[in-house]
Structure formats: C-alpha cells, structure tokens
Design a protein around this motif. Structure first.
Motif, short mmCIF file in Angstrom:
data_model
loop_
_atom_site.label_atom_id
_atom_site.label_comp_id
_atom_site.label_asym_id
_atom_site.label_seq_id
_atom_site.Cartn_x
_atom_site.Cartn_y
_atom_site.Cartn_z
N PRO A 46 0.83 -1.21 0.00
CA PRO A 46 0.00 0.00 0.00
C PRO A 46 0.86 1.25 0.00
O PRO A 46 1.81 1.37 0.78
CB PRO A 46 -0.80 -0.13 1.30
N GLY A 90 -9.21 3.88 0.65
CA GLY A 90 -9.22 4.77 1.81
C GLY A 90 -10.11 5.97 1.60
O GLY A 90 -10.62 6.21 0.50
N ASN A 219 -1.21 5.97 7.61
CA ASN A 219 -0.73 5.10 6.52
C ASN A 219 0.57 4.36 6.85
O ASN A 219 0.80 3.29 6.29
CB ASN A 219 -0.57 5.90 5.22
N MET A 222 -0.04 0.58 7.77
CA MET A 222 -0.79 -0.32 6.88
C MET A 222 0.13 -1.38 6.28
O MET A 222 1.27 -1.11 5.93
CB MET A 222 -1.48 0.47 5.77
N GLY A 225 -3.78 -3.40 3.46
CA GLY A 225 -4.50 -2.33 2.81
C GLY A 225 -5.98 -2.58 2.58
O GLY A 225 -6.66 -1.74 2.00
N THR A 226 -6.50 -3.72 3.03
CA THR A 226 -7.92 -4.03 2.81
C THR A 226 -8.66 -4.33 4.11
O THR A 226 -9.84 -4.66 4.09
CB THR A 226 -8.08 -5.25 1.88
N CYS A 232 -3.13 -2.82 10.89
CA CYS A 232 -3.35 -1.40 11.17
C CYS A 232 -4.50 -1.17 12.13
O CYS A 232 -5.11 -0.10 12.14
CB CYS A 232 -3.55 -0.62 9.87
N CYS A 244 -6.70 1.35 7.13
CA CYS A 244 -6.90 1.20 5.69
C CYS A 244 -8.36 1.35 5.26
O CYS A 244 -8.64 1.86 4.18
CB CYS A 244 -6.35 -0.14 5.22
N PRO A 248 -7.23 6.69 5.91
CA PRO A 248 -6.16 6.65 6.92
C PRO A 248 -6.11 7.84 7.87
O PRO A 248 -5.30 7.85 8.78
CB PRO A 248 -4.90 6.59 6.05
#
Length: 291
Positions: A46, A90, A219, A222, A225-226, A232, A244, A248
């Motif tokens: 990410p 995001g 960020n 992360m 990212g999903t 995160c 994410c 963020p």
C-alpha cells in the motif's frame, strides 16, 4: 499492466514513480492510497498517492526501500510495468469535502516528517489550486534526506524546512518549529500531521497543549490495505478502527499512539501476530472480523 512512465530517485533509497493508471487517476483524491503488486507472486504494497494527472492518466507514488518488496520495486525502470495497481482506496482528506468558502477562512498548518512529505503534497496542492493558502513544515533528519522541497514550495503559502541536525533550514524537530511559529504570533485553526508514528505522537501532544485540532494519517502502519490482515488496527477515542478501511486520517488527539506502536512492533514477528490474534479475537481483523 500498468506502465511506469517516469522514475526519479529523490534521495538515498527514496524513489518517485509516475504510473499509467487511467481509472485510478480519474477518480482519486488527496489522502487516498493504492496497492501495487509487481507480479502474480509479488508482495501487495500500500502506497499513498503523492500526485495525479487526470489528463495524462498517471498517478505518482513515492516509496522508501524498507524491505524486499520495495527493494525489488526500486529495480524497476521506466517502461517496466506493475501487474496490479489497485485504487483509489481509503477515505479522501476531509479538507476536499469541506465548503470551499469556509475552507478559505481557515488557517491551516501541515506538518510533514520524512517520507510523510509525499502524502502532504497532494493536499497542499489541491488547496493551492482552489485558492486556499496553507503553511507547511517539512522535517527531515538531514538535508540529504529532504524530499519534494521545490514541489512543496510552489504550492505552500509559507514553507518552513527543519532538519534534526541543523544541516539545512531551521534546526531541530518539527515540534520546535511549531512552538517557534506560535511564539512569533502565528495562529492556526487545524493542523494536519503526517510522518513517522513517533513524530505524529509528539506533534499531537504539543497541539493538545495548544488547543489546536489535529488530523493524522496512519498510513505508516498499513500492511495489507484491505482490513483483512489486522496490522493497522488502532484505538481511536476508545473504539477499534482500521487505518486502511476507516482512514487513513483520524483525529490525532483521539489516537492511542502508544498502543499502535506496540502493535506495530509485535506484528513484525510470527509469534507477535499469534499473540495479537489470541488477545483480540474477532476484532483482530477489520474486513470481515472472522478470517
């Protein structure tokens, strides 16, 4: 495939790339990020969107070599391609959703630390394009590690450069420059701080004392990212959030930075991830809560 149309080494181990990704460029906003993957077996990485050109259909990313995946990315050249370039992901910066007339009345301060200058830049640029001036502090350990100075100077109302070792600009941490500006009579309505977690923590400790509302971008923590990996997971105002999918950006004064940084260290080892999964149960993951 998503072709790299420009590659530039900003400083040691920090690179900028323009990538042809028309759909992403058409719809992305400041504050959002993308996930890149070099090939089918490659790592999902990410990265915050640093800039975009809707007419050319390109998206600019900036990354620092911190592991095998980003080291391999640094080996790619202009004309090479990513297999996947997914986004925008995001939530956009809250600034782009505000009433423009009201936004022009706000006194805005951005604080960027290290590679945090990359996600700060598109927000300041967007404000500049809409007639909103913002002050920007960019901090770096040394002059050699400073990035995007010329680009930031072109869009910032006032730009303040600070280096930890005093090798360029003001000497000391970004928090000292905030104190200096306030002592000089500067007043702000909101601060947006983006950079290493420890920097954002101390900026928020200071701005809390100054009664200055502060937004931070998480960020840096992360991984997937999903919302599926749980890396995160962070507590914001006593509630579980995931950078994410819920961010963020968050209210910096409500973020439990100490907990987030402890999790960040634990998540680096397999044993640490196992402990976190056991302790957090169904809240360990964000996307589905069960996988």
């Amino acid at each position: 495939m998503y072709k790299i149309t420009r590659k530039r080494e900003l400083t040691t181990n920090i690179y900028l790339m323009d990538v042809a990704a028309h759909r992403v460029a058409r719809s992305c906003q400041p504050g959002q990020f993308v996930i890149v993957r070099m090939d089918q077996s490659g790592e999902r990485i990410p990265l915050t969107i640093c800039d975009y050109d809707r007419e050319k259909g390109t998206v600019t990313i900036v990354f620092q070599c911190v592991g095998a995946g980003t080291q391999m990315m640094a080996g790619l050249e202009e004309g090479d391609s990513f297999q996947d370039f997914v986004g925008p992901l995001g939530c956009p910066s809250e600034l782009v959703q505000e009433d423009l007339a009201a936004l022009k009345e706000k006194r805005i301060l951005f604080v960027a630390g290290g590679v945090g200058a990359a996600p700060v830049y598109p927000q300041v640029k967007w404000l500049h394009e809409h007639g909103v001036a913002a002050d920007v502090i960019v901090g770096s350990k040394t002059k050699d590690l400073l990035i995007l100075e010329e680009e930031m100077r072109a869009v910032a109302g006032n730009l303040y450069i600070t280096t930890d070792d005093g090798s360029y600009g003001r000497s000391g941490m970004v928090t000292q420059t905030i104190k200096d500006l306030v002592a000089e009579g500067k007043q702000y309505d909101v601060c947006i701080a983006i950079g290493p977690m420890i920097m954002m923590k101390f900026v928020c400790l200071l701005t809390r004392e100054l009664n200055l509302p502060t937004v931070v971008s998480l960020n840096p923590i992360m991984v997937d990212g999903t919302g599926m990996c749980g890396a995160c997971r962070v507590t914001v105002d006593g509630k579980v959030k995931f950078a994410c999918v819920d961010g963020p950006e968050f209210d910096g004064h409500a973020v439990n930075f100490d907990e987030a940084m402890r999790r960040q260290q634990m998540y680096k080892t397999q044993e640490g991830r196992a402990i976190l999964k056991l302790q957090e149960g169904d809240t360990h993951h964000g996307g589905c809560g069960n996988c």
